[in-house]
Every structure is written in structure tokens, then in C-alpha cells.
Design a protein around this motif. Structure first.
Motif, PDB file in Angstrom:
ATOM      1  N   PRO A  58       0.810  -1.221   0.000  1.00 48.82           N
ATOM      2  CA  PRO A  58       0.000   0.000   0.000  1.00 48.82           C
ATOM      3  C   PRO A  58       0.843   1.272   0.000  1.00 48.82           C
ATOM      4  CG  PRO A  58      -0.125  -1.108   2.128  1.00 48.82           C
ATOM      5  CD  PRO A  58       0.675  -1.987   1.224  1.00 48.82           C
ATOM      6  N   GLY A  59       0.213   2.346  -0.484  1.00 52.05           N
ATOM      7  CA  GLY A  59       0.859   3.654  -0.458  1.00 52.05           C
ATOM      8  C   GLY A  59       1.069   4.104   0.978  1.00 52.05           C
ATOM      9  N   ARG A  60       1.952   5.086   1.126  1.00 52.44           N
ATOM     10  CA  ARG A  60       2.257   5.562   2.482  1.00 52.44           C
ATOM     11  C   ARG A  60       2.801   6.980   2.411  1.00 52.44           C
ATOM     12  NH1 ARG A  60       6.165   2.655   0.320  1.00 52.44           N
ATOM     13  NH2 ARG A  60       8.334   3.094   0.726  1.00 52.44           N
ATOM     14  N   TRP A  61       2.725   7.647   3.540  1.00 52.33           N
ATOM     15  CA  TRP A  61       3.299   8.983   3.687  1.00 52.33           C
ATOM     16  C   TRP A  61       4.752   8.853   4.115  1.00 52.33           C
ATOM     17  CZ3 TRP A  61       0.880  13.017   1.822  1.00 52.33           C
ATOM     18  CH2 TRP A  61      -0.494  12.983   1.697  1.00 52.33           C
ATOM     19  N   VAL A  62       5.632   9.663   3.522  1.00 51.97           N
ATOM     20  CA  VAL A  62       7.054   9.683   3.907  1.00 51.97           C
ATOM     21  C   VAL A  62       7.456  11.120   4.211  1.00 51.97           C
ATOM     22  CG1 VAL A  62       7.666   7.594   2.627  1.00 51.97           C
ATOM     23  CG2 VAL A  62       7.830   9.824   1.509  1.00 51.97           C
ATOM     24  N   PRO A 101      10.272  12.352  -5.735  1.00 51.37           N
ATOM     25  CA  PRO A 101      10.124  12.724  -7.140  1.00 51.37           C
ATOM     26  C   PRO A 101       9.061  11.849  -7.790  1.00 51.37           C
ATOM     27  CG  PRO A 101      12.145  11.479  -6.811  1.00 51.37           C
ATOM     28  CD  PRO A 101      11.538  11.701  -5.456  1.00 51.37           C
ATOM     29  N   PRO A 102       8.465  12.301  -8.892  1.00 55.79           N
ATOM     30  CA  PRO A 102       7.453  11.479  -9.558  1.00 55.79           C
ATOM     31  C   PRO A 102       8.037  10.132  -9.984  1.00 55.79           C
ATOM     32  CG  PRO A 102       7.562  13.670 -10.534  1.00 55.79           C
ATOM     33  CD  PRO A 102       8.706  13.559  -9.572  1.00 55.79           C
ATOM     34  N   MET A 103       7.182   9.100  -9.993  1.00 55.60           N
ATOM     35  CA  MET A 103       7.627   7.794 -10.463  1.00 55.60           C
ATOM     36  C   MET A 103       8.006   7.912 -11.942  1.00 55.60           C
ATOM     37  SD  MET A 103       5.573   4.168 -10.732  1.00 55.60           S
ATOM     38  CE  MET A 103       5.262   4.039  -8.988  1.00 55.60           C
ATOM     39  N   PRO A 104       9.179   7.398 -12.336  1.00 56.30           N
ATOM     40  CA  PRO A 104       9.552   7.453 -13.752  1.00 56.30           C
ATOM     41  C   PRO A 104       8.604   6.610 -14.607  1.00 56.30           C
ATOM     42  CG  PRO A 104      11.450   6.961 -12.360  1.00 56.30           C
ATOM     43  CD  PRO A 104      10.230   6.852 -11.492  1.00 56.30           C
ATOM     44  N   GLU A 112      15.373   4.630   1.929  1.00 61.13           N
ATOM     45  CA  GLU A 112      16.767   4.779   2.385  1.00 61.13           C
ATOM     46  C   GLU A 112      17.619   5.478   1.320  1.00 61.13           C
ATOM     47  OE1 GLU A 112      15.425   1.560   2.031  1.00 61.13           O
ATOM     48  OE2 GLU A 112      14.618   1.520   4.065  1.00 61.13           O
ATOM     49  N   MET A 113      17.306   5.222   0.048  1.00 58.68           N
ATOM     50  CA  MET A 113      18.045   5.849  -1.046  1.00 58.68           C
ATOM     51  C   MET A 113      17.371   7.134  -1.503  1.00 58.68           C
ATOM     52  SD  MET A 113      18.975   2.278  -3.070  1.00 58.68           S
ATOM     53  CE  MET A 113      18.727   3.013  -4.627  1.00 58.68           C
ATOM     54  N   ASN A 114      16.137   7.380  -1.005  1.00 55.66           N
ATOM     55  CA  ASN A 114      15.360   8.545  -1.405  1.00 55.66           C
ATOM     56  C   ASN A 114      15.227   8.633  -2.925  1.00 55.66           C
ATOM     57  OD1 ASN A 114      13.764  10.762  -0.781  1.00 55.66           O
ATOM     58  ND2 ASN A 114      15.467  12.183  -1.019  1.00 55.66           N
ATOM     59  N   ASN A 115      14.937   7.469  -3.529  1.00 57.22           N
ATOM     60  CA  ASN A 115      14.825   7.436  -4.982  1.00 57.22           C
ATOM     61  C   ASN A 115      14.052   6.193  -5.419  1.00 57.22           C
ATOM     62  OD1 ASN A 115      15.129   8.307  -7.589  1.00 57.22           O
ATOM     63  ND2 ASN A 115      17.369   8.356  -7.522  1.00 57.22           N
ATOM     64  N   TRP A 116      13.659   6.189  -6.695  1.00 53.42           N
ATOM     65  CA  TRP A 116      13.000   5.047  -7.312  1.00 53.42           C
ATOM     66  C   TRP A 116      14.045   4.063  -7.791  1.00 53.42           C
ATOM     67  CZ3 TRP A 116       7.968   4.447  -6.714  1.00 53.42           C
ATOM     68  CH2 TRP A 116       7.198   5.577  -6.456  1.00 53.42           C
ATOM     69  N   PHE A 117      13.734   2.764  -7.736  1.00 53.73           N
ATOM     70  CA  PHE A 117      14.627   1.701  -8.147  1.00 53.73           C
ATOM     71  C   PHE A 117      13.880   0.770  -9.093  1.00 53.73           C
ATOM     72  CE2 PHE A 117      16.269  -2.627  -7.295  1.00 53.73           C
ATOM     73  CZ  PHE A 117      17.578  -2.445  -7.711  1.00 53.73           C
ATOM     74  N   TRP A 118      14.458   0.483 -10.252  1.00 53.27           N
ATOM     75  CA  TRP A 118      13.819  -0.384 -11.240  1.00 53.27           C
ATOM     76  C   TRP A 118      14.140  -1.844 -10.943  1.00 53.27           C
ATOM     77  CZ3 TRP A 118      10.077  -0.265 -14.624  1.00 53.27           C
ATOM     78  CH2 TRP A 118       9.964  -1.261 -15.579  1.00 53.27           C
TER      79      TRP A 118
END
Length: 87
Positions: free
Chosen positions: A35-39, A44-47, A74-80
Motif C-alpha cells: 500500500p501507499g504511504r506517507w514519507v 520525485p514522480p515515479m519514472p 533509504e536511497m530517497n529514490n525510485w529503483f527499477w
């Protein structure tokens, strides 16, 4: 992959919190909804999805699970996560 679930958001727990959408993830031999969550960090927007090329399945019992983006706080980023064949 199942259809994306549209989630209702509660108000943010504090100012400057950002919403990360939920996503489907293939694990334990099935699709599971995270599920979605608040951070508390800016998100940034999902690529856009990466269009993957794949060949024929290794056997008739294999099926393709497409790649997908996952948010890593932890990386503050999106990961493919690459798509792959499962049996």
C-alpha cells in the motif's frame, strides 16, 4: 499483473510529508499489493515504465513478470526491478 489499486489518502501526518503510491510486487509466487504511504522526504514522480524486450519462455510452464519501479526511502529514490521469467 493486477490492476493498480486506487487508494484513498488520509491527510498527511505532518506538514511537508509526501505520498508514495502503492504498487504490486511479485513475491512468494504471487502478486502482493504494497500500500501507499506517507514519507517525511520529498518524493520525485515515479519514472515512466521501461519497455523490456524478452524472448520466448524457457518452457511452457514459465510466465513473464514485467519490471516495475519501487520506492526506496533509504536511497530517497525510485529503483527499477527488471522483469523475468518465473515457473
Amino acid at each position: 499483473m493486477p490492476e493498480v489499486i486506487v487508494e484513498e489518502r488520509s491527510p498527511p501526518p505532518a506538514p511537508n510529508w509526501h505520498w508514495v503510491n502503492g504498487y504490486w510486487k511479485w513475491e512468494y509466487s504471487r502478486w502482493n499489493w504494497h500500500p501507499g504511504r506517507w514519507v517525511a522526504t520529498a518524493v520525485p514522480p515515479m519514472p515512466k515504465p521501461i519497455i523490456e524486450q524478452w524472448g520466448p519462455p524457457p518452457s511452457p510452464r514459465h510466465y513473464w513478470v514485467p519490471g516495475h519501479w519501487i520506492w526506496h526511502p533509504e536511497m530517497n529514490n525510485w529503483f527499477w526491478v527488471n522483469g523475468r521469467w518465473y515457473s
